[in-house]
Design a protein around this motif. Sequence first.
Motif, PDB file in Angstrom:
ATOM      1  N   VAL A 136       0.782  -1.185  -0.100  1.00 48.12           N
ATOM      2  CA  VAL A 136      -0.045  -0.053  -0.056  1.00 48.12           C
ATOM      3  C   VAL A 136       0.803   1.226   0.102  1.00 48.12           C
ATOM      4  O   VAL A 136       1.763   1.281   0.756  1.00 48.12           O
ATOM      5  CB  VAL A 136      -0.945   0.006   1.136  1.00 48.12           C
ATOM      6  N   ARG A 160       0.595   5.427   0.174  1.00 52.43           N
ATOM      7  CA  ARG A 160      -0.197   6.744   0.805  1.00 52.43           C
ATOM      8  C   ARG A 160       0.234   8.072   0.545  1.00 52.43           C
ATOM      9  O   ARG A 160       1.554   8.046   0.974  1.00 52.43           O
ATOM     10  CB  ARG A 160      -0.483   6.248   2.266  1.00 52.43           C
ATOM     11  N   ALA A 191      -5.890   8.586   5.135  1.00 51.30           N
ATOM     12  CA  ALA A 191      -7.472   7.976   4.912  1.00 51.30           C
ATOM     13  C   ALA A 191      -7.417   6.774   5.462  1.00 51.30           C
ATOM     14  O   ALA A 191      -6.352   6.120   5.689  1.00 51.30           O
ATOM     15  CB  ALA A 191      -7.786   8.085   3.500  1.00 51.30           C
ATOM     16  N   GLY A 192      -8.709   6.161   5.573  1.00 54.28           N
ATOM     17  CA  GLY A 192      -8.967   4.659   6.109  1.00 54.28           C
ATOM     18  C   GLY A 192      -8.116   4.211   6.953  1.00 54.28           C
ATOM     19  O   GLY A 192      -8.208   4.911   8.379  1.00 54.28           O
ATOM     20  N   SER A 193      -7.537   3.130   6.838  1.00 58.58           N
ATOM     21  CA  SER A 193      -6.728   2.478   8.178  1.00 58.58           C
ATOM     22  C   SER A 193      -5.689   3.367   8.614  1.00 58.58           C
ATOM     23  O   SER A 193      -5.567   3.257   9.607  1.00 58.58           O
ATOM     24  CB  SER A 193      -6.463   1.279   7.931  1.00 58.58           C
ATOM     25  N   TYR A 214       0.964  -5.257   3.765  1.00 59.64           N
ATOM     26  CA  TYR A 214       0.043  -6.305   4.570  1.00 59.64           C
ATOM     27  C   TYR A 214      -0.069  -7.523   4.053  1.00 59.64           C
ATOM     28  O   TYR A 214       0.474  -8.109   2.864  1.00 59.64           O
ATOM     29  CB  TYR A 214      -1.325  -5.947   4.401  1.00 59.64           C
ATOM     30  N   ASP A 263      -4.481   7.015  -1.875  1.00 62.24           N
ATOM     31  CA  ASP A 263      -3.449   5.822  -1.513  1.00 62.24           C
ATOM     32  C   ASP A 263      -4.012   4.527  -2.725  1.00 62.24           C
ATOM     33  O   ASP A 263      -4.999   4.874  -3.426  1.00 62.24           O
ATOM     34  CB  ASP A 263      -3.748   5.501  -0.104  1.00 62.24           C
ATOM     35  N   PHE A 264      -3.299   3.594  -2.758  1.00 61.22           N
ATOM     36  CA  PHE A 264      -3.707   2.449  -3.358  1.00 61.22           C
ATOM     37  C   PHE A 264      -2.893   1.296  -2.882  1.00 61.22           C
ATOM     38  O   PHE A 264      -1.815   1.404  -2.290  1.00 61.22           O
ATOM     39  CB  PHE A 264      -3.428   2.712  -4.776  1.00 61.22           C
ATOM     40  N   LYS A 265      -3.292   0.058  -3.356  1.00 58.21           N
ATOM     41  CA  LYS A 265      -2.806  -0.956  -3.098  1.00 58.21           C
ATOM     42  C   LYS A 265      -2.266  -1.856  -4.492  1.00 58.21           C
ATOM     43  O   LYS A 265      -3.108  -1.768  -5.178  1.00 58.21           O
ATOM     44  CB  LYS A 265      -3.965  -1.946  -2.408  1.00 58.21           C
ATOM     45  N   ASP A 300     -11.441  -0.373  -7.093  1.00 55.84           N
ATOM     46  CA  ASP A 300     -11.786  -1.282  -5.955  1.00 55.84           C
ATOM     47  C   ASP A 300     -10.232  -1.048  -4.969  1.00 55.84           C
ATOM     48  O   ASP A 300     -10.131  -1.456  -4.009  1.00 55.84           O
ATOM     49  CB  ASP A 300     -11.541  -2.558  -6.444  1.00 55.84           C
ATOM     50  N   THR A 301      -9.276  -0.774  -5.793  1.00 55.24           N
ATOM     51  CA  THR A 301      -7.818  -0.674  -5.334  1.00 55.24           C
ATOM     52  C   THR A 301      -7.174   0.775  -4.763  1.00 55.24           C
ATOM     53  O   THR A 301      -6.104   0.378  -4.450  1.00 55.24           O
ATOM     54  CB  THR A 301      -6.921  -1.638  -6.067  1.00 55.24           C
ATOM     55  N   CYS A 302      -7.836   1.499  -5.041  1.00 56.48           N
ATOM     56  CA  CYS A 302      -7.258   2.929  -5.166  1.00 56.48           C
ATOM     57  C   CYS A 302      -8.234   3.991  -4.192  1.00 56.48           C
ATOM     58  O   CYS A 302      -9.888   3.532  -4.461  1.00 56.48           O
ATOM     59  CB  CYS A 302      -6.859   3.556  -6.454  1.00 56.48           C
ATOM     60  N   ARG A 303      -7.698   5.130  -3.675  1.00 58.26           N
ATOM     61  CA  ARG A 303      -8.694   6.155  -3.142  1.00 58.26           C
ATOM     62  C   ARG A 303      -8.646   7.253  -4.500  1.00 58.26           C
ATOM     63  O   ARG A 303      -7.150   7.597  -4.321  1.00 58.26           O
ATOM     64  CB  ARG A 303      -8.418   6.380  -1.840  1.00 58.26           C
ATOM     65  N   ARG A 338     -17.805   0.660   0.508  1.00 64.84           N
ATOM     66  CA  ARG A 338     -17.672   0.477   1.917  1.00 64.84           C
ATOM     67  C   ARG A 338     -18.400   1.273   3.135  1.00 64.84           C
ATOM     68  O   ARG A 338     -19.034   0.703   3.891  1.00 64.84           O
ATOM     69  CB  ARG A 338     -16.055   0.757   2.227  1.00 64.84           C
TER      70      ARG A 338
HETATM   71  P1  TMP Z   1      -6.826   0.976   3.828  1.00 64.04           P
HETATM   72  O1  TMP Z   1      -6.904   2.541   4.413  1.00 64.04           O
HETATM   73  O2  TMP Z   1      -8.320   0.378   4.298  1.00 64.04           O
HETATM   74  O3  TMP Z   1      -5.806   0.262   4.431  1.00 64.04           O
HETATM   75  O4  TMP Z   1      -6.870   1.010   2.392  1.00 64.04           O
HETATM   76  C1  TMP Z   1      -5.673   1.388   1.794  1.00 64.04           C
HETATM   77  C2  TMP Z   1      -5.697   1.512   0.165  1.00 64.04           C
HETATM   78  O5  TMP Z   1      -5.806   0.011  -0.111  1.00 64.04           O
HETATM   79  C3  TMP Z   1      -6.965   1.920  -0.292  1.00 64.04           C
HETATM   80  O6  TMP Z   1      -6.703   2.615  -1.578  1.00 64.04           O
HETATM   81  C4  TMP Z   1      -7.809   0.589  -0.628  1.00 64.04           C
HETATM   82  C5  TMP Z   1      -6.932  -0.337  -0.839  1.00 64.04           C
HETATM   83  N1  TMP Z   1      -7.538  -1.837  -0.357  1.00 64.04           N
HETATM   84  C6  TMP Z   1      -7.536  -2.906  -1.140  1.00 64.04           C
HETATM   85  O7  TMP Z   1      -7.345  -2.697  -2.512  1.00 64.04           O
HETATM   86  N2  TMP Z   1      -7.725  -3.898  -0.530  1.00 64.04           N
HETATM   87  C7  TMP Z   1      -8.087  -4.118   0.462  1.00 64.04           C
HETATM   88  O8  TMP Z   1      -8.662  -5.148   1.135  1.00 64.04           O
HETATM   89  C8  TMP Z   1      -7.997  -3.140   1.547  1.00 64.04           C
HETATM   90  C9  TMP Z   1      -8.209  -3.197   2.808  1.00 64.04           C
HETATM   91  C10 TMP Z   1      -7.666  -2.100   1.053  1.00 64.04           C
END
Ligand code: TMP
Length: 239
Positions: free
Chosen positions: A94, A96, A100-102, A123, A177-179, A198-201, A217
């Motif tokens: 990830v 950032r 945001a988020g977690s 993660y 952010d993104f994963k 799905d995988t980015c903000r 979400r």
């Molecule tokens: P988070 O703030 O929930 O940790 O998410 C960080 C970024 O990762 C966000 O852009 C969403 C992405 N993400 C996924 O693609 N898959 C996941 O299972 C989670 C929790 C986050």
Amino acid sequence: MDIQKLEQLHEGKAKKVYKTNDPDLYWIEYKDDATAFDGKKKGTIMNKGILNNRISIHFFNLLEDKGIVTHLVNQVNDREQIVKAVDIIMVEVVVRNIAAGSLSKRIGLPEGTMLPKTVLEFYYKDDALGDPLINDYHIAVLDLATPGQIKAMSEMALKINDILRDYLKDKKIDLIDFKLEFGTHKGEVILADEISPDTCRFWDMETREKLDKDRFRRDMGNVEEAYREVLRRLTGETL
Ligand code: TMP
């Protein structure tokens, strides 16, 4: 050789992976299923499979043009693409730029706080454990990746961040952010999985409106519309 779709190898939350008649290639099908919170929240986002297939292919082509090696081979149709067969490294990377988020929950920075430097996190890709945050030591203990692979993933992730951030600026989107997920193909670490809402903000640069899966979400509504808007800004295409 004509590539043929053979038996299903794996079904994930958003995609199915099939073998092909070429051992070096997989066939991926994008679904409309949406999950959150490690699958505890389930739903459907209409046309998500089509939208994410197109959006992810667009980003992967952009990254390939900038020298990032990815799994993408070609699009088959609306929902399907052919990729290089990889062994997925069980580490989610990830990146950032804005809190945001977690991250906001974990370290108490309010959502929207600009980070003074880019944050890189790992993660452990394990649903049963809730994808816990891990570091290089945990990766070594669990033997998830070698130090060389961690270095390759980190360098690629930061380069991808620079490329995407610049590119999205022109589209009036802030990359919060993104994963990413990586895999090994013939011994090389390459970018795998997808890059999509799905995988980015993604936040609209002016209005700060969310154009990503946080709308699902957090039950904000207009989820499909947000994904469509991302595709439109990236490619000019409408669905
Ligand atoms: P988070 O703030 O929930 O940790 O998410 C960080 C970024 O990762 C966000 O852009 C969403 C992405 N993400 C996924 O693609 N898959 C996941 O299972 C989670 C929790 C986050």
